[in-house]
Design a protein around this motif. Structure first.
Motif, PDB file in Angstrom:
ATOM      1  N   TYR A   1       0.982  -1.262   0.118  1.00 33.09           N
ATOM      2  CA  TYR A   1      -0.044  -0.107  -0.045  1.00 33.09           C
ATOM      3  C   TYR A   1       1.065   1.260  -0.131  1.00 33.09           C
ATOM      4  O   TYR A   1       1.867   1.251   0.718  1.00 33.09           O
ATOM      5  N   GLY A   2       0.469   2.175  -0.828  1.00 31.13           N
ATOM      6  CA  GLY A   2       1.125   3.368  -0.937  1.00 31.13           C
ATOM      7  C   GLY A   2       0.926   4.443   0.151  1.00 31.13           C
ATOM      8  O   GLY A   2       1.625   5.346   0.237  1.00 31.13           O
ATOM      9  N   LYS A   3      -0.357   4.330   0.798  1.00 31.21           N
ATOM     10  CA  LYS A   3      -0.611   5.388   1.791  1.00 31.21           C
ATOM     11  C   LYS A   3       0.361   5.749   2.959  1.00 31.21           C
ATOM     12  O   LYS A   3       0.584   6.631   3.348  1.00 31.21           O
ATOM     13  N   PRO A   4       0.986   4.565   3.380  1.00 37.24           N
ATOM     14  CA  PRO A   4       2.092   4.910   4.493  1.00 37.24           C
ATOM     15  C   PRO A   4       3.330   5.790   3.969  1.00 37.24           C
ATOM     16  O   PRO A   4       3.550   6.658   4.601  1.00 37.24           O
ATOM     17  N   TRP A   5       3.665   5.867   2.861  1.00 38.14           N
ATOM     18  CA  TRP A   5       4.527   6.361   2.112  1.00 38.14           C
ATOM     19  C   TRP A   5       4.102   7.851   1.737  1.00 38.14           C
ATOM     20  O   TRP A   5       4.758   8.783   1.853  1.00 38.14           O
ATOM     21  N   SER A   6       2.692   8.033   1.408  1.00 40.46           N
ATOM     22  CA  SER A   6       2.160   9.384   1.212  1.00 40.46           C
ATOM     23  C   SER A   6       2.088   9.961   2.487  1.00 40.46           C
ATOM     24  O   SER A   6       2.300  11.200   2.635  1.00 40.46           O
ATOM     25  N   LYS A   7       1.548   9.255   3.568  1.00 44.82           N
ATOM     26  CA  LYS A   7       1.851  10.022   5.110  1.00 44.82           C
ATOM     27  C   LYS A   7       3.140  10.412   5.234  1.00 44.82           C
ATOM     28  O   LYS A   7       3.274  11.544   5.971  1.00 44.82           O
TER      29      LYS A   7
ATOM     30  N   ARG B   1      -1.951  11.569  -1.200  1.00 46.03           N
ATOM     31  CA  ARG B   1      -1.519  10.384  -2.019  1.00 46.03           C
ATOM     32  C   ARG B   1      -0.436  10.864  -2.921  1.00 46.03           C
ATOM     33  O   ARG B   1      -0.294  11.794  -3.120  1.00 46.03           O
ATOM     34  N   LEU B   2       0.146   9.615  -3.377  1.00 46.85           N
ATOM     35  CA  LEU B   2       1.444  10.096  -4.164  1.00 46.85           C
ATOM     36  C   LEU B   2       0.982  10.177  -5.447  1.00 46.85           C
ATOM     37  O   LEU B   2      -0.133   9.266  -5.863  1.00 46.85           O
ATOM     38  N   ASP B   3       1.598  10.677  -6.531  1.00 41.89           N
ATOM     39  CA  ASP B   3       1.413  10.520  -7.858  1.00 41.89           C
ATOM     40  C   ASP B   3       1.772   9.124  -8.511  1.00 41.89           C
ATOM     41  O   ASP B   3       2.617   8.468  -7.849  1.00 41.89           O
ATOM     42  N   ARG B   4       1.263   9.115  -9.747  1.00 47.79           N
ATOM     43  CA  ARG B   4       1.275   7.544 -10.348  1.00 47.79           C
ATOM     44  C   ARG B   4       2.978   7.573 -10.428  1.00 47.79           C
ATOM     45  O   ARG B   4       3.541   6.318 -10.523  1.00 47.79           O
ATOM     46  N   LYS B   5       3.573   8.611 -10.969  1.00 49.29           N
ATOM     47  CA  LYS B   5       5.117   8.543 -11.244  1.00 49.29           C
ATOM     48  C   LYS B   5       5.905   7.763 -10.202  1.00 49.29           C
ATOM     49  O   LYS B   5       6.702   7.010 -10.303  1.00 49.29           O
ATOM     50  N   THR B   6       5.627   8.318  -9.042  1.00 42.90           N
ATOM     51  CA  THR B   6       6.474   7.790  -7.724  1.00 42.90           C
ATOM     52  C   THR B   6       5.843   6.847  -7.481  1.00 42.90           C
ATOM     53  O   THR B   6       6.757   5.692  -7.117  1.00 42.90           O
TER      54      THR B   6
ATOM     55  N   VAL C   1       8.499   3.173  -6.865  1.00 45.25           N
ATOM     56  CA  VAL C   1       8.443   2.316  -5.891  1.00 45.25           C
ATOM     57  C   VAL C   1       8.261   0.981  -6.493  1.00 45.25           C
ATOM     58  O   VAL C   1       8.995  -0.137  -6.006  1.00 45.25           O
ATOM     59  N   GLY C   2       7.110   0.870  -7.496  1.00 44.39           N
ATOM     60  CA  GLY C   2       6.860  -0.676  -7.910  1.00 44.39           C
ATOM     61  C   GLY C   2       8.208  -1.128  -8.383  1.00 44.39           C
ATOM     62  O   GLY C   2       8.554  -2.565  -8.363  1.00 44.39           O
ATOM     63  N   LYS C   3       8.916  -0.463  -9.401  1.00 36.83           N
ATOM     64  CA  LYS C   3      10.159  -0.736 -10.129  1.00 36.83           C
ATOM     65  C   LYS C   3      11.131  -1.439  -8.912  1.00 36.83           C
ATOM     66  O   LYS C   3      11.866  -2.411  -9.174  1.00 36.83           O
ATOM     67  N   ILE C   4      11.405  -0.715  -7.937  1.00 40.12           N
ATOM     68  CA  ILE C   4      12.408  -0.948  -7.001  1.00 40.12           C
ATOM     69  C   ILE C   4      11.844  -2.285  -6.103  1.00 40.12           C
ATOM     70  O   ILE C   4      12.756  -3.148  -5.916  1.00 40.12           O
ATOM     71  N   LEU C   5      10.829  -2.230  -6.003  1.00 41.06           N
ATOM     72  CA  LEU C   5      10.286  -3.483  -5.472  1.00 41.06           C
ATOM     73  C   LEU C   5      10.642  -4.887  -6.254  1.00 41.06           C
ATOM     74  O   LEU C   5      11.124  -5.837  -5.642  1.00 41.06           O
TER      75      LEU C   5
ATOM     76  N   SER D   1      -5.740   3.954  -6.316  1.00 39.22           N
ATOM     77  CA  SER D   1      -4.970   5.265  -6.227  1.00 39.22           C
ATOM     78  C   SER D   1      -3.706   5.193  -5.562  1.00 39.22           C
ATOM     79  O   SER D   1      -2.794   6.131  -5.560  1.00 39.22           O
ATOM     80  N   SER D   2      -3.408   3.946  -4.851  1.00 37.76           N
ATOM     81  CA  SER D   2      -2.139   3.920  -4.248  1.00 37.76           C
ATOM     82  C   SER D   2      -1.808   2.533  -3.926  1.00 37.76           C
ATOM     83  O   SER D   2      -0.763   2.177  -3.107  1.00 37.76           O
ATOM     84  N   THR D   3      -2.482   1.494  -4.410  1.00 32.78           N
ATOM     85  CA  THR D   3      -1.952   0.013  -4.298  1.00 32.78           C
ATOM     86  C   THR D   3      -0.919  -0.289  -5.304  1.00 32.78           C
ATOM     87  O   THR D   3      -1.017  -0.284  -6.207  1.00 32.78           O
ATOM     88  N   ILE D   4       0.315  -0.928  -4.784  1.00 32.67           N
ATOM     89  CA  ILE D   4       1.079  -1.694  -5.781  1.00 32.67           C
ATOM     90  C   ILE D   4       1.136  -3.005  -5.592  1.00 32.67           C
ATOM     91  O   ILE D   4       1.047  -3.528  -4.516  1.00 32.67           O
ATOM     92  N   GLU D   5       0.606  -3.701  -6.811  1.00 33.51           N
ATOM     93  CA  GLU D   5       0.450  -5.168  -6.695  1.00 33.51           C
ATOM     94  C   GLU D   5       1.676  -5.750  -7.501  1.00 33.51           C
ATOM     95  O   GLU D   5       2.130  -5.650  -8.371  1.00 33.51           O
TER      96      GLU D   5
END
Length: 183
Positions: free
Chosen positions: A14-20, A26-31, A35-39, A84-88
């Motif tokens: 989930y991206g919410k912890p990073w946006s907080k 919330r984070l933009d899609r580019k960010t 994060v997804g690529k890094i994971l 809007s913020s989940t990376i699968e």
């Protein structure tokens, strides 16, 4: 025509912890894509480390299955941003869930003459093909040794989160440089 497998996420982050962390709604899609690529990179790195610990060899006969010796296995990992913020994190490797969850040995009742299978081709490590006769009855079915549980996914996500924190710091610095940190 090969067997088709449904591609399901093996893990969601989930991206919410990073946006907080960044002080944003919330984070933009580019960010999120960064994060997804890094994971994915960290998951593949951890899988390669686990394969090295396995000796970069196939699993010995009779032991629970280890990681496959295949570039396609490493290439099977991808990510997608959902909502809007989940990376699968997902993989199209057919046995990915057995590898990350583990599985005890089991009878292969579908590989019997009672199920209409007479001969079973088996590719040997040297590339030759051996044909074996299937057992006659389901009660005599061959036993698959199962799958060893692997932890590369969890370790990769943990290390990916650490690296993603650095991306978040860059994001925050960029927002501050633009003079609008609460954007």
């Amino acid at each position: 025509m090969g067997i088709e497998f449904e591609i399901k996420p093996v893990k969601s982050v989930y991206g919410k912890p990073w946006s907080k962390m960044a002080g944003l709604q919330r984070l933009d899609r580019k960010t999120l894509n960064k994060v997804g690529k890094i994971l994915v990179q960290e998951i593949v790195k951890e899988a390669k480390k686990e394969m090295a610990a396995q000796g970069n060899k196939p699993t010995p006969v009779g032991e629970p299955e280890g990681l496959p010796r295949s570039r396609e296995f490493y290439r099977s990992f991808h990510y997608r941003v959902r909502g809007s913020s989940t990376i699968e994190i997902y993989s199209n490797w057919p046995w990915i869930l057995q590898l990350v969850e583990g599985r005890d040995e089991y009878k292969m009742t579908w590989l019997t003459q009672a199920e209409g299978v007479r001969r079973v081709p088996m590719k040997q490590p040297d590339g030759t093909m051996v044909i074996r006769m299937a057992p006659a009855k389901r009660s005599d079915a061959w036993i698959h040794p199962g799958f060893r549980k692997h932890k590369f996914l969890e370790r990769g996500i943990k290390k990916g989160r650490e690296k993603a924190a650095k991306v978040m710091l860059e994001y925050i610095a960029k927002q501050l440089a633009n003079g609008d940190p609460m954007r």
